[in-house]
Scaffold this motif. Structure first.
Motif, PDB file in Angstrom:
ATOM      1  N   GLN A  25      22.189 -34.353  45.262  1.00 54.38           N
ATOM      2  CA  GLN A  25      22.940 -35.028  45.437  1.00 54.38           C
ATOM      3  C   GLN A  25      21.793 -36.602  45.151  1.00 54.38           C
ATOM      4  N   ALA A  26      20.899 -36.433  45.920  1.00 55.56           N
ATOM      5  CA  ALA A  26      19.774 -37.597  46.367  1.00 55.56           C
ATOM      6  C   ALA A  26      19.104 -37.178  44.394  1.00 55.56           C
ATOM      7  N   LEU A  27      18.398 -36.249  44.254  1.00 55.07           N
ATOM      8  CA  LEU A  27      18.031 -36.540  42.981  1.00 55.07           C
ATOM      9  C   LEU A  27      19.132 -36.373  41.645  1.00 55.07           C
ATOM     10  N   ALA A  28      20.151 -35.861  41.856  1.00 56.77           N
ATOM     11  CA  ALA A  28      20.524 -35.902  40.224  1.00 56.77           C
ATOM     12  C   ALA A  28      21.789 -37.372  40.473  1.00 56.77           C
ATOM     13  N   GLY A  29      21.992 -38.590  41.334  1.00 54.83           N
ATOM     14  CA  GLY A  29      22.344 -39.158  41.543  1.00 54.83           C
ATOM     15  C   GLY A  29      20.748 -40.059  41.174  1.00 54.83           C
ATOM     16  N   SER A  30      20.212 -40.323  41.282  1.00 54.51           N
ATOM     17  CA  SER A  30      19.528 -41.361  41.721  1.00 54.51           C
ATOM     18  C   SER A  30      19.101 -41.740  39.778  1.00 54.51           C
ATOM     19  N   LYS A  31      19.931 -41.431  38.865  1.00 51.64           N
ATOM     20  CA  LYS A  31      19.401 -41.515  37.515  1.00 51.64           C
ATOM     21  C   LYS A  31      21.003 -41.519  36.312  1.00 51.64           C
ATOM     22  N   LYS A  32      20.816 -42.272  35.679  1.00 49.61           N
ATOM     23  CA  LYS A  32      22.448 -41.902  34.904  1.00 49.61           C
ATOM     24  C   LYS A  32      21.932 -40.745  34.059  1.00 49.61           C
ATOM     25  N   GLN A  33      23.627 -39.559  33.741  1.00 49.34           N
ATOM     26  CA  GLN A  33      23.833 -38.867  32.652  1.00 49.34           C
ATOM     27  C   GLN A  33      22.640 -39.408  31.429  1.00 49.34           C
ATOM     28  N   ASP A  78      22.515 -29.853  32.620  1.00 55.13           N
ATOM     29  CA  ASP A  78      23.848 -29.221  32.917  1.00 55.13           C
ATOM     30  C   ASP A  78      24.214 -29.844  34.347  1.00 55.13           C
ATOM     31  N   PHE A  79      23.302 -29.288  35.728  1.00 51.37           N
ATOM     32  CA  PHE A  79      23.550 -29.931  36.995  1.00 51.37           C
ATOM     33  C   PHE A  79      23.423 -30.983  36.568  1.00 51.37           C
ATOM     34  N   LEU A  80      22.321 -31.611  36.367  1.00 50.61           N
ATOM     35  CA  LEU A  80      21.689 -32.739  36.741  1.00 50.61           C
ATOM     36  C   LEU A  80      22.676 -33.496  35.971  1.00 50.61           C
ATOM     37  N   VAL A  81      22.977 -33.343  35.349  1.00 53.55           N
ATOM     38  CA  VAL A  81      24.140 -34.445  34.149  1.00 53.55           C
ATOM     39  C   VAL A  81      25.103 -34.258  34.969  1.00 53.55           C
ATOM     40  N   GLU A  82      25.839 -33.381  35.164  1.00 54.03           N
ATOM     41  CA  GLU A  82      27.272 -33.659  35.915  1.00 54.03           C
ATOM     42  C   GLU A  82      27.698 -34.405  37.462  1.00 54.03           C
ATOM     43  N   TYR A  83      26.037 -33.795  37.855  1.00 53.18           N
ATOM     44  CA  TYR A  83      26.288 -35.313  39.073  1.00 53.18           C
ATOM     45  C   TYR A  83      25.166 -36.345  39.306  1.00 53.18           C
ATOM     46  N   ALA A  84      25.253 -37.499  37.793  1.00 55.01           N
ATOM     47  CA  ALA A  84      24.148 -38.231  38.124  1.00 55.01           C
ATOM     48  C   ALA A  84      24.796 -38.843  38.475  1.00 55.01           C
ATOM     49  N   ALA A  85      24.532 -40.310  38.259  1.00 52.01           N
ATOM     50  CA  ALA A  85      24.923 -41.867  39.333  1.00 52.01           C
ATOM     51  C   ALA A  85      26.206 -41.878  38.546  1.00 52.01           C
ATOM     52  N   ASP A  86      26.285 -42.072  37.668  1.00 53.85           N
ATOM     53  CA  ASP A  86      27.575 -42.369  36.510  1.00 53.85           C
ATOM     54  C   ASP A  86      28.272 -41.443  36.219  1.00 53.85           C
ATOM     55  N   SER A  87      27.841 -40.871  36.724  1.00 50.37           N
ATOM     56  CA  SER A  87      29.559 -39.512  37.313  1.00 50.37           C
ATOM     57  C   SER A  87      30.829 -39.533  37.476  1.00 50.37           C
ATOM     58  N   GLY A  88      30.099 -40.154  38.580  1.00 47.28           N
ATOM     59  CA  GLY A  88      31.475 -39.741  39.832  1.00 47.28           C
ATOM     60  C   GLY A  88      31.818 -38.230  40.188  1.00 47.28           C
ATOM     61  N   ASN A  89      30.643 -37.643  40.000  1.00 43.78           N
ATOM     62  CA  ASN A  89      31.286 -35.933  40.977  1.00 43.78           C
ATOM     63  C   ASN A  89      29.825 -35.998  42.162  1.00 43.78           C
TER      64      ASN A  89
END
Length: 94
Positions: A25-33, A78-89
């Motif tokens: 969550q920390a890494l994926a959410g650190s950037k936008k899709q 796919d994982f990083l984009v799915e849980y990016a900061a602007d994904s809401g996931n």
């Protein structure tokens, strides 16, 4: 993403990235899709270049130059984009 699986990307992250980067969550959410898509474009070449250019990331050099990374890149994207900061996931791998 054609033939990519978020759960496979999550597994690759846990096995190869979590030790240095912490929870997904920390890494994926650190950037936008859009940013993740750019970093992971061309089979993750830019992300690999960032790691292999950094002495701090030396423990990961072998992985980023391996067939395993080439195989994992589309799933990691796919994982990083799915849980990016602007994904809401929110991933469950923390």
């Amino acid at each position: 993403m054609l033939n990519a699986a978020t759960y496979k990307g999550q597994k690759a992250y846990i096995e190869s990235c979590k030790e240095c980067h912490g929870g997904g969550q920390a890494l994926a959410g650190s950037k936008k899709q859009r940013i993740w898509e750019k970093l992971m474009g061309n089979k993750g070449e830019k992300l690999a270049d960032i790691h292999t250019a950094s002495k701090k990331a030396q423990p990961s050099w072998e992985y980023f130059n391996s067939r395993a990374y080439a195989k994992d890149a589309r799933h990691l994207e796919d994982f990083l984009v799915e849980y990016a900061a602007d994904s809401g996931n929110v991933p469950a791998c923390n």
